[in-house]
Design a protein around this motif. Structure first.
Motif, PDB file in Angstrom:
ATOM      1  N   VAL A   4       0.841  -1.197   0.000  1.00  8.24           N
ATOM      2  CA  VAL A   4       0.000   0.000   0.000  1.00  8.24           C
ATOM      3  C   VAL A   4       0.870   1.239   0.000  1.00  8.24           C
ATOM      4  O   VAL A   4       1.815   1.350   0.787  1.00  8.24           O
ATOM      5  CB  VAL A   4      -0.942   0.013   1.229  1.00  8.24           C
ATOM      6  CG1 VAL A   4      -1.669   1.345   1.344  1.00  8.24           C
ATOM      7  CG2 VAL A   4      -1.937  -1.131   1.143  1.00  8.24           C
ATOM      8  N   GLN A   5       0.561   2.152  -0.909  1.00  8.60           N
ATOM      9  CA  GLN A   5       1.221   3.456  -0.946  1.00  8.60           C
ATOM     10  C   GLN A   5       0.130   4.518  -1.019  1.00  8.60           C
ATOM     11  O   GLN A   5      -0.868   4.335  -1.730  1.00  8.60           O
ATOM     12  CB  GLN A   5       2.100   3.589  -2.184  1.00  8.60           C
ATOM     13  CG  GLN A   5       3.321   2.705  -2.175  1.00  8.60           C
ATOM     14  CD  GLN A   5       4.012   2.755  -3.522  1.00  8.60           C
ATOM     15  OE1 GLN A   5       3.536   2.152  -4.476  1.00  8.60           O
ATOM     16  NE2 GLN A   5       5.114   3.465  -3.601  1.00  8.60           N
ATOM     17  N   ILE A   6       0.334   5.619  -0.294  1.00  2.00           N
ATOM     18  CA  ILE A   6      -0.586   6.755  -0.360  1.00  2.00           C
ATOM     19  C   ILE A   6       0.220   7.934  -0.855  1.00  2.00           C
ATOM     20  O   ILE A   6       1.315   8.207  -0.350  1.00  2.00           O
ATOM     21  CB  ILE A   6      -1.217   7.053   1.011  1.00  2.00           C
ATOM     22  CG1 ILE A   6      -2.069   5.854   1.454  1.00  2.00           C
ATOM     23  CG2 ILE A   6      -2.062   8.322   0.936  1.00  2.00           C
ATOM     24  CD1 ILE A   6      -2.636   5.962   2.853  1.00  2.00           C
ATOM     25  N   LYS A  67     -15.392  13.200  -0.075  1.00  7.45           N
ATOM     26  CA  LYS A  67     -15.346  12.136  -1.094  1.00  7.45           C
ATOM     27  C   LYS A  67     -14.338  11.043  -0.776  1.00  7.45           C
ATOM     28  O   LYS A  67     -13.586  10.614  -1.640  1.00  7.45           O
ATOM     29  CB  LYS A  67     -15.054  12.731  -2.480  1.00  7.45           C
ATOM     30  CG  LYS A  67     -15.963  13.894  -2.884  1.00  7.45           C
ATOM     31  CD  LYS A  67     -17.393  13.480  -3.037  1.00  7.45           C
ATOM     32  CE  LYS A  67     -18.239  14.607  -3.617  1.00  7.45           C
ATOM     33  NZ  LYS A  67     -19.643  14.498  -3.261  1.00  7.45           N
ATOM     34  N   LEU A  68     -14.336  10.587   0.473  1.00  4.94           N
ATOM     35  CA  LEU A  68     -13.531   9.416   0.825  1.00  4.94           C
ATOM     36  C   LEU A  68     -14.214   8.197   0.214  1.00  4.94           C
ATOM     37  O   LEU A  68     -15.372   7.923   0.509  1.00  4.94           O
ATOM     38  CB  LEU A  68     -13.446   9.277   2.346  1.00  4.94           C
ATOM     39  CG  LEU A  68     -12.761   8.012   2.888  1.00  4.94           C
ATOM     40  CD1 LEU A  68     -11.288   7.994   2.533  1.00  4.94           C
ATOM     41  CD2 LEU A  68     -12.931   7.919   4.395  1.00  4.94           C
ATOM     42  N   ALA A  69     -13.517   7.505  -0.672  1.00  2.00           N
ATOM     43  CA  ALA A  69     -14.132   6.386  -1.388  1.00  2.00           C
ATOM     44  C   ALA A  69     -13.109   5.282  -1.613  1.00  2.00           C
ATOM     45  O   ALA A  69     -11.979   5.550  -2.025  1.00  2.00           O
ATOM     46  CB  ALA A  69     -14.687   6.863  -2.724  1.00  2.00           C
ATOM     47  N   ILE A  70     -13.537   4.061  -1.355  1.00  3.53           N
ATOM     48  CA  ILE A  70     -12.717   2.865  -1.575  1.00  3.53           C
ATOM     49  C   ILE A  70     -13.489   1.971  -2.540  1.00  3.53           C
ATOM     50  O   ILE A  70     -14.704   1.785  -2.378  1.00  3.53           O
ATOM     51  CB  ILE A  70     -12.475   2.093  -0.250  1.00  3.53           C
ATOM     52  CG1 ILE A  70     -11.869   3.004   0.827  1.00  3.53           C
ATOM     53  CG2 ILE A  70     -11.609   0.854  -0.498  1.00  3.53           C
ATOM     54  CD1 ILE A  70     -10.499   3.555   0.533  1.00  3.53           C
ATOM     55  N   LEU A  71     -12.808   1.410  -3.530  1.00  2.00           N
ATOM     56  CA  LEU A  71     -13.486   0.529  -4.487  1.00  2.00           C
ATOM     57  C   LEU A  71     -14.275  -0.553  -3.755  1.00  2.00           C
ATOM     58  O   LEU A  71     -13.804  -1.134  -2.771  1.00  2.00           O
ATOM     59  CB  LEU A  71     -12.478  -0.109  -5.436  1.00  2.00           C
ATOM     60  CG  LEU A  71     -11.839   0.837  -6.456  1.00  2.00           C
ATOM     61  CD1 LEU A  71     -10.764   0.106  -7.250  1.00  2.00           C
ATOM     62  CD2 LEU A  71     -12.887   1.439  -7.386  1.00  2.00           C
ATOM     63  N   ALA A  72     -15.476  -0.834  -4.260  1.00  2.00           N
ATOM     64  CA  ALA A  72     -16.416  -1.722  -3.567  1.00  2.00           C
ATOM     65  C   ALA A  72     -15.843  -3.106  -3.280  1.00  2.00           C
ATOM     66  O   ALA A  72     -16.072  -3.665  -2.206  1.00  2.00           O
ATOM     67  CB  ALA A  72     -17.707  -1.847  -4.378  1.00  2.00           C
ATOM     68  N   ASP A  73     -15.075  -3.653  -4.209  1.00  2.00           N
ATOM     69  CA  ASP A  73     -14.609  -5.035  -4.031  1.00  2.00           C
ATOM     70  C   ASP A  73     -13.535  -5.183  -2.956  1.00  2.00           C
ATOM     71  O   ASP A  73     -13.199  -6.305  -2.573  1.00  2.00           O
ATOM     72  CB  ASP A  73     -14.128  -5.634  -5.358  1.00  2.00           C
ATOM     73  CG  ASP A  73     -12.967  -4.879  -5.978  1.00  2.00           C
ATOM     74  OD1 ASP A  73     -12.773  -3.684  -5.648  1.00  2.00           O
ATOM     75  OD2 ASP A  73     -12.243  -5.465  -6.782  1.00  2.00           O
ATOM     76  N   VAL A  74     -12.996  -4.074  -2.456  1.00  2.00           N
ATOM     77  CA  VAL A  74     -12.000  -4.160  -1.387  1.00  2.00           C
ATOM     78  C   VAL A  74     -12.389  -3.342  -0.154  1.00  2.00           C
ATOM     79  O   VAL A  74     -11.551  -3.099   0.715  1.00  2.00           O
ATOM     80  CB  VAL A  74     -10.586  -3.763  -1.878  1.00  2.00           C
ATOM     81  CG1 VAL A  74     -10.044  -4.808  -2.840  1.00  2.00           C
ATOM     82  CG2 VAL A  74     -10.588  -2.383  -2.501  1.00  2.00           C
ATOM     83  N   GLY A  78      -9.507  -2.359   5.317  1.00  2.00           N
ATOM     84  CA  GLY A  78      -8.645  -1.461   6.090  1.00  2.00           C
ATOM     85  C   GLY A  78      -8.099  -0.286   5.301  1.00  2.00           C
ATOM     86  O   GLY A  78      -7.401   0.559   5.854  1.00  2.00           O
ATOM     87  N   TYR A  79      -8.421  -0.210   4.010  1.00  2.00           N
ATOM     88  CA  TYR A  79      -7.881   0.888   3.196  1.00  2.00           C
ATOM     89  C   TYR A  79      -8.468   2.239   3.602  1.00  2.00           C
ATOM     90  O   TYR A  79      -7.757   3.246   3.618  1.00  2.00           O
ATOM     91  CB  TYR A  79      -8.124   0.633   1.710  1.00  2.00           C
ATOM     92  CG  TYR A  79      -7.402  -0.581   1.171  1.00  2.00           C
ATOM     93  CD1 TYR A  79      -6.099  -0.876   1.557  1.00  2.00           C
ATOM     94  CD2 TYR A  79      -8.015  -1.431   0.266  1.00  2.00           C
ATOM     95  CE1 TYR A  79      -5.436  -1.991   1.059  1.00  2.00           C
ATOM     96  CE2 TYR A  79      -7.355  -2.545  -0.240  1.00  2.00           C
ATOM     97  CZ  TYR A  79      -6.064  -2.818   0.162  1.00  2.00           C
ATOM     98  OH  TYR A  79      -5.413  -3.914  -0.341  1.00  2.00           O
ATOM     99  N   GLY A  80      -9.749   2.271   3.913  1.00  2.00           N
ATOM    100  CA  GLY A  80     -10.363   3.524   4.364  1.00  2.00           C
ATOM    101  C   GLY A  80      -9.709   4.016   5.643  1.00  2.00           C
ATOM    102  O   GLY A  80      -9.438   5.210   5.789  1.00  2.00           O
TER     103      GLY A  80
END
Length: 139
Positions: A4-6, A67-74, A78-80
């Motif tokens: 993971v990289q931000i 607009k905090l959004a994480i792709l539905a399939d993941v 813990g990404y959010g």
């Protein structure tokens, strides 16, 4: 475990994920914010794939994230939480006094985990109930 990289990204890179995750029923252009080019935008890359986004806007020492959004399939991976912790740290480094958001009512439990509390301000927009949530950052 994914790598993971931000990192900071261009506003236009947020639009596809915002649309797909938050407002798939609305026209694509509806996810573009009038002040997008005045904000800071962060992307979470999982195994080099843009997987989550959040946008941050500053007024003085107060920041708003949108607009905090994480792709539905993941979602629920813990990404959010990683994105939230990243922008909280970023705001603290910037000496922000407060961080706030317009939270969908069905997502407010997520924000409680990060020390946000509800305010009295609520509204209804685009088919969703929202509550303004905030967190003081100065102790």
């Amino acid at each position: 475990m994914s790598l993971v990289q931000i990192e900071q990204i261009f506003p236009s890179l947020t639009w596809r994920i915002r649309h797909e995750v938050m407002y798939p029923e609305l026209p694509f252009d509806s996810v573009k914010l009038p002040d997008d080019f005045d904000g800071l935008h962060f992307g979470l890359y999982a195994d080099h794939k843009l997987t989550g986004v959040v946008s941050l806007f500053q007024k003085g020492d107060v920041y708003q994230f949108r607009k905090l959004a994480i792709l539905a399939d993941v979602q629920k991976s813990g990404y959010g939480s990683q994105l939230m912790n990243y922008i909280l740290d970023f705001c603290k480094i910037q000496k922000a006094s407060k961080l706030w958001c317009n939270a969908r009512v069905n997502a407010k439990e997520f924000y409680y985990k990060f020390g946000f509390h509800e305010t009295e301000k609520t509204f209804f927009k685009d088919g969703y109930d929202f509550v303004v949530m905030e967190r003081d950052l100065q102790l």
